[in-house]
Design a protein around this motif. Structure first.
Motif, PDB file in Angstrom:
ATOM      1  N   VAL A 171       0.850  -1.187   0.000  1.00 33.39           N
ATOM      2  CA  VAL A 171       0.000   0.000   0.000  1.00 33.39           C
ATOM      3  C   VAL A 171       0.890   1.244   0.000  1.00 33.39           C
ATOM      4  CG1 VAL A 171      -1.774   1.282   1.256  1.00 33.39           C
ATOM      5  CG2 VAL A 171      -1.815  -1.219   1.238  1.00 33.39           C
ATOM      6  N   PRO A 172       0.690   2.195  -0.918  1.00 35.16           N
ATOM      7  CA  PRO A 172       1.521   3.393  -0.968  1.00 35.16           C
ATOM      8  C   PRO A 172       1.483   4.178   0.345  1.00 35.16           C
ATOM      9  CG  PRO A 172       0.206   3.200  -2.962  1.00 35.16           C
ATOM     10  CD  PRO A 172      -0.293   2.153  -2.023  1.00 35.16           C
ATOM     11  N   ASP A 173       2.573   4.849   0.663  1.00 32.52           N
ATOM     12  CA  ASP A 173       2.685   5.575   1.933  1.00 32.52           C
ATOM     13  C   ASP A 173       1.657   6.694   2.046  1.00 32.52           C
ATOM     14  OD1 ASP A 173       4.795   3.943   2.600  1.00 32.52           O
ATOM     15  OD2 ASP A 173       6.340   5.345   1.904  1.00 32.52           O
ATOM     16  N   GLN A 174       1.267   7.290   0.922  1.00 32.20           N
ATOM     17  CA  GLN A 174       0.354   8.427   0.975  1.00 32.20           C
ATOM     18  C   GLN A 174      -1.093   8.030   1.218  1.00 32.20           C
ATOM     19  OE1 GLN A 174       2.096   7.459  -1.652  1.00 32.20           O
ATOM     20  NE2 GLN A 174       0.946   7.581  -3.579  1.00 32.20           N
ATOM     21  N   VAL A 175      -1.395   6.740   1.166  1.00 24.88           N
ATOM     22  CA  VAL A 175      -2.763   6.283   1.398  1.00 24.88           C
ATOM     23  C   VAL A 175      -3.038   6.239   2.892  1.00 24.88           C
ATOM     24  CG1 VAL A 175      -4.396   4.383   1.112  1.00 24.88           C
ATOM     25  CG2 VAL A 175      -2.809   4.948  -0.736  1.00 24.88           C
ATOM     26  N   LYS A 176      -4.033   6.985   3.332  1.00 28.23           N
ATOM     27  CA  LYS A 176      -4.420   7.045   4.731  1.00 28.23           C
ATOM     28  C   LYS A 176      -5.855   6.534   4.898  1.00 28.23           C
ATOM     29  CE  LYS A 176      -0.481   9.014   5.604  1.00 28.23           C
ATOM     30  NZ  LYS A 176       0.618   8.246   6.239  1.00 28.23           N
ATOM     31  N   PHE A 177      -6.222   6.319   6.157  1.00 32.53           N
ATOM     32  CA  PHE A 177      -7.570   5.821   6.416  1.00 32.53           C
ATOM     33  C   PHE A 177      -8.606   6.850   5.986  1.00 32.53           C
ATOM     34  CE2 PHE A 177     -11.271   5.922   9.280  1.00 32.53           C
ATOM     35  CZ  PHE A 177     -11.839   4.713   8.929  1.00 32.53           C
ATOM     36  N   ALA A 178      -9.659   6.352   5.348  1.00 34.34           N
ATOM     37  CA  ALA A 178     -10.793   7.198   4.967  1.00 34.34           C
ATOM     38  C   ALA A 178     -12.046   6.351   5.042  1.00 34.34           C
ATOM     39  CB  ALA A 178     -10.609   7.760   3.558  1.00 34.34           C
ATOM     40  N   THR A 179     -13.106   6.932   5.592  1.00 34.45           N
ATOM     41  CA  THR A 179     -14.379   6.210   5.647  1.00 34.45           C
ATOM     42  C   THR A 179     -14.940   6.046   4.235  1.00 34.45           C
ATOM     43  OG1 THR A 179     -15.681   8.238   5.890  1.00 34.45           O
ATOM     44  CG2 THR A 179     -14.839   7.205   7.912  1.00 34.45           C
ATOM     45  N   LYS A 180     -15.903   5.169   4.104  1.00 33.00           N
ATOM     46  CA  LYS A 180     -16.509   4.952   2.787  1.00 33.00           C
ATOM     47  C   LYS A 180     -17.179   6.219   2.254  1.00 33.00           C
ATOM     48  CE  LYS A 180     -17.220   0.107   3.964  1.00 33.00           C
ATOM     49  NZ  LYS A 180     -18.224  -0.911   4.343  1.00 33.00           N
ATOM     50  N   PRO A 181     -17.931   6.976   3.067  1.00 36.06           N
ATOM     51  CA  PRO A 181     -18.475   8.237   2.545  1.00 36.06           C
ATOM     52  C   PRO A 181     -17.389   9.228   2.135  1.00 36.06           C
ATOM     53  CG  PRO A 181     -19.694   7.554   4.490  1.00 36.06           C
ATOM     54  CD  PRO A 181     -18.501   6.649   4.393  1.00 36.06           C
ATOM     55  N   THR A 182     -16.250   9.227   2.856  1.00 31.63           N
ATOM     56  CA  THR A 182     -15.148  10.108   2.468  1.00 31.63           C
ATOM     57  C   THR A 182     -14.591   9.701   1.111  1.00 31.63           C
ATOM     58  OG1 THR A 182     -14.569  10.524   4.776  1.00 31.63           O
ATOM     59  CG2 THR A 182     -12.880  10.970   3.123  1.00 31.63           C
ATOM     60  N   LEU A 183     -14.428   8.393   0.893  1.00 30.20           N
ATOM     61  CA  LEU A 183     -13.969   7.909  -0.408  1.00 30.20           C
ATOM     62  C   LEU A 183     -14.958   8.299  -1.504  1.00 30.20           C
ATOM     63  CD1 LEU A 183     -12.753   4.315   0.580  1.00 30.20           C
ATOM     64  CD2 LEU A 183     -11.340   6.341   0.171  1.00 30.20           C
ATOM     65  N   ALA A 184     -16.250   8.196  -1.194  1.00 29.88           N
ATOM     66  CA  ALA A 184     -17.264   8.591  -2.170  1.00 29.88           C
ATOM     67  C   ALA A 184     -17.142  10.073  -2.495  1.00 29.88           C
ATOM     68  CB  ALA A 184     -18.655   8.276  -1.627  1.00 29.88           C
ATOM     69  N   GLY A 185     -16.931  10.897  -1.469  1.00 31.49           N
ATOM     70  CA  GLY A 185     -16.786  12.326  -1.695  1.00 31.49           C
ATOM     71  C   GLY A 185     -15.581  12.655  -2.556  1.00 31.49           C
ATOM     72  N   GLN A 186     -14.477  11.938  -2.343  1.00 33.02           N
ATOM     73  CA  GLN A 186     -13.285  12.154  -3.162  1.00 33.02           C
ATOM     74  C   GLN A 186     -13.564  11.846  -4.629  1.00 33.02           C
ATOM     75  OE1 GLN A 186     -10.347   9.636  -1.340  1.00 33.02           O
ATOM     76  NE2 GLN A 186     -10.133  10.906   0.491  1.00 33.02           N
ATOM     77  N   MET A 187     -14.254  10.742  -4.887  1.00 34.11           N
ATOM     78  CA  MET A 187     -14.550  10.367  -6.272  1.00 34.11           C
ATOM     79  C   MET A 187     -15.511  11.354  -6.924  1.00 34.11           C
ATOM     80  SD  MET A 187     -14.770   6.192  -6.239  1.00 34.11           S
ATOM     81  CE  MET A 187     -16.065   6.089  -5.003  1.00 34.11           C
ATOM     82  N   ILE A 188     -16.514  11.810  -6.169  1.00 31.75           N
ATOM     83  CA  ILE A 188     -17.485  12.758  -6.716  1.00 31.75           C
ATOM     84  C   ILE A 188     -16.796  14.079  -7.058  1.00 31.75           C
ATOM     85  CG2 ILE A 188     -19.506  14.147  -6.149  1.00 31.75           C
ATOM     86  CD1 ILE A 188     -20.426  11.722  -4.414  1.00 31.75           C
ATOM     87  N   ALA A 189     -15.973  14.576  -6.137  1.00 36.97           N
ATOM     88  CA  ALA A 189     -15.269  15.833  -6.390  1.00 36.97           C
ATOM     89  C   ALA A 189     -14.353  15.709  -7.601  1.00 36.97           C
ATOM     90  CB  ALA A 189     -14.484  16.238  -5.145  1.00 36.97           C
ATOM     91  N   ALA A 190     -13.646  14.580  -7.716  1.00 36.49           N
ATOM     92  CA  ALA A 190     -12.750  14.377  -8.855  1.00 36.49           C
ATOM     93  C   ALA A 190     -13.529  14.318 -10.165  1.00 36.49           C
ATOM     94  CB  ALA A 190     -11.951  13.090  -8.663  1.00 36.49           C
ATOM     95  N   ALA A 191     -14.694  13.669 -10.152  1.00 30.85           N
ATOM     96  CA  ALA A 191     -15.507  13.578 -11.370  1.00 30.85           C
ATOM     97  C   ALA A 191     -16.009  14.953 -11.797  1.00 30.85           C
ATOM     98  CB  ALA A 191     -16.679  12.624 -11.144  1.00 30.85           C
ATOM     99  N   LEU A 192     -16.471  15.749 -10.848  1.00 29.24           N
ATOM    100  CA  LEU A 192     -16.968  17.085 -11.187  1.00 29.24           C
ATOM    101  C   LEU A 192     -15.828  17.976 -11.667  1.00 29.24           C
ATOM    102  CD1 LEU A 192     -19.490  17.625  -8.248  1.00 29.24           C
ATOM    103  CD2 LEU A 192     -19.999  16.952 -10.599  1.00 29.24           C
TER     104      LEU A 192
END
Length: 464
Positions: A171-192
């Motif tokens: 697992v890359p060093d920059q990957v940190k814990f994130a809840t599932k809704p947080t992961l969803a928010g990251q993907m939504i923001a990136a898509a927009l």
């Protein structure tokens, strides 16, 4: 029927080639590029268990090493790959009524070394199982729907706080814990940010219950229709009174319910009785409640939009979420979850391999593919029941060699798709050794005659 099936097959193959051409530049060398194409076709084939050994056999490769390297050590940017697929989907399916849909699925695993694996609830099995969990983002519009992003969920206690385990899993060093809704928010923001035109986001209770995700969507000026539990407390009467969602629905008069269709289902329009109640201090927030006309069962959604919307629009968005529960998108995720568990034996490849579901689902949906299609074998290939001599059952004079999945011609099929895309030499015979004991698929010597062992059933150890 045969002509229709042939047209569908040709159209689907053309869309798959178009999708692969879009991402081909992400592979700097021709070998991983050809392997990537063979890997994608293998995942869509009728091979029962899709590990790298079986996929190599499907692609007529001498060994599984190239596919294993593609998932483990080959240098290619999975996120850039994802960006290409996302742009491809929006180019073909983008519309003004686009909706982003968040959902998750479980990847059942046996061991404990794959990244993110632990005993946790997964909808794939319907219970707590040893599994990985992936969060997926889909795009849906009136023109179709397809997956456009993915994230691998890393549990906090058992993974994110164990640096040694993270290192072992790659697992890359920059990957940190994130809840599932947080992961969803990251993907939504990136898509927009990438220009995906979507006015709405929808998801199930796992995401609707998270206030952080709702705040993020409001800051992005993106409307949402998110499912919540019946125990969710909402504020009615201009925000002056707090009450449970189910208590509010119980007090609604009969005139508050309106029968509307949430979209087409397998048996026609899905009609429900819908009620909406303004919540909060403005007119842009609603509690949306569908009621099943037969059972009376209720569901609840929290809704927000930058401007006031009619009930029919909220119903449409709520109904859009169900499209990923229907075939083929949901089956794509669930089927590929098992395929990836089989194909990826090294945990470090888990997150990277999830991206393959995007290009496979996108090429299928963009091609208006509505029925599961088994990828045909190379031109000239044929199947013979195991145990029968190839010459007696062959439709031509081409000799054949027995394999795990039946019989294949040993030469004369060099014009086939797989033989061209994978660099298979003309006239090479493939022999499967010890399939039940991780035997090797090797290239046999050239020859036109079928050996006696090729017509003999496998021995106790599965030898050819």
């Amino acid at each position: 029927m045969a002509v229709s099936h042939g047209i569908v097959a040709v159209r689907w193959r053309a869309m798959f080639d178009q999708a692969m051409a879009r991402v081909a530049g992400r592979f700097k060398r021709v070998e991983p590029r050809a392997t990537a194409r063979a890997f994608g076709l293998g995942l869509l084939s009728g091979v029962e268990r899709k590990n790298c050994w079986r996929l190599a056999e499907q692609a007529r490769r001498a060994r599984p090493g190239p596919m294993q390297r593609l998932l483990r050590t080959a240098r290619w940017d999975a996120d850039a790959f994802r960006d290409d697929v996302r742009a491809y989907v929006h180019e073909h399916l983008g519309a003004d009524n686009g909706v982003l849909i968040v959902d998750e699925t479980g990847f059942l695993k046996k061991g404990a070394t794959a990244a993110g694996v632990q005993r946790q609830y997964t909808g794939t099995a319907g219970r707590i199982e040893n599994s990985q969990v992936g969060v997926f983002l889909a795009y849906a519009s009136s023109r179709g729907r397809a997956l456009i992003d993915r994230r691998l969920y890393l549990p906090d206690t058992s993974w994110s706080r164990d640096a040694e385990r993270l290192t072992r899993a790659g697992v890359p060093d920059q990957v940190k814990f994130a809840t599932k809704p947080t992961l969803a928010g990251q993907m939504i923001a990136a898509a927009l940010d990438a220009g995906i035109g979507a006015s709405w986001v929808t998801g199930d209770e796992a995401y609707g219950q998270d206030p952080g995700l709702r705040v993020l969507l409001e800051s992005l000026r993106t409307g949402y229709v998110l499912a919540v539990a019946c125990s969710t407390r909402v504020r009615i009467n201009q925000g002056r009174t707090a009450a449970r969602a189910d208590a509010v629905a119980d007090r609604l008069p009969a005139s508050a319910w309106h029968r509307q269709s949430a979209g087409a289902g397998a048996k026609g329009p899905r009609y429900y009785d819908w009620a909406w109640i303004e919540i909060g201090a403005d007119s842009h927030r609603h509690l949306l409640t569908p009621r099943n006309p037969s059972s009376g069962e209720l569901a609840f959604y929290l809704c927000w939009s930058p401007k006031r919307m009619p009930l029919s629009e909220l119903v449409r968005v709520a109904g859009t979420r169900w499209c990923i529960e229907a075939r083929p998108t949901s089956s794509s995720i669930n089927r590929l979850s098992k395929d990836f568990a089989d194909a990826v034996s090294d945990g470090s490849a888990g997150s990277t391999s999830f991206v393959w579901s995007l290009v496979i689902d996108a090429s299928s949906m963009v091609g208006s593919y509505t029925e599961r299609f088994t990828v045909p074998g190379p031109v000239g290939a044929f199947r013979v029941p195991p145990g029968r001599c190839a010459r007696s059952a062959s439709p031509s004079s081409s000799p054949a060699t027995r394999t795990r999945t039946g019989w294949i011609p040993t030469h004369g099929s060099g014009t086939g798709l797989n033989s061209v895309s994978t660099g298979q030499r003309h006239g090479e015979r493939m022999v499967w050794r010890s399939p039940h004991t991780r035997g090797r698929l090797r290239a046999a010597r050239r020859g036109s005659a079928v050996t006696a062992s090729a017509c003999r059933p496998p021995g106790p150890r599965g030898g050819g």
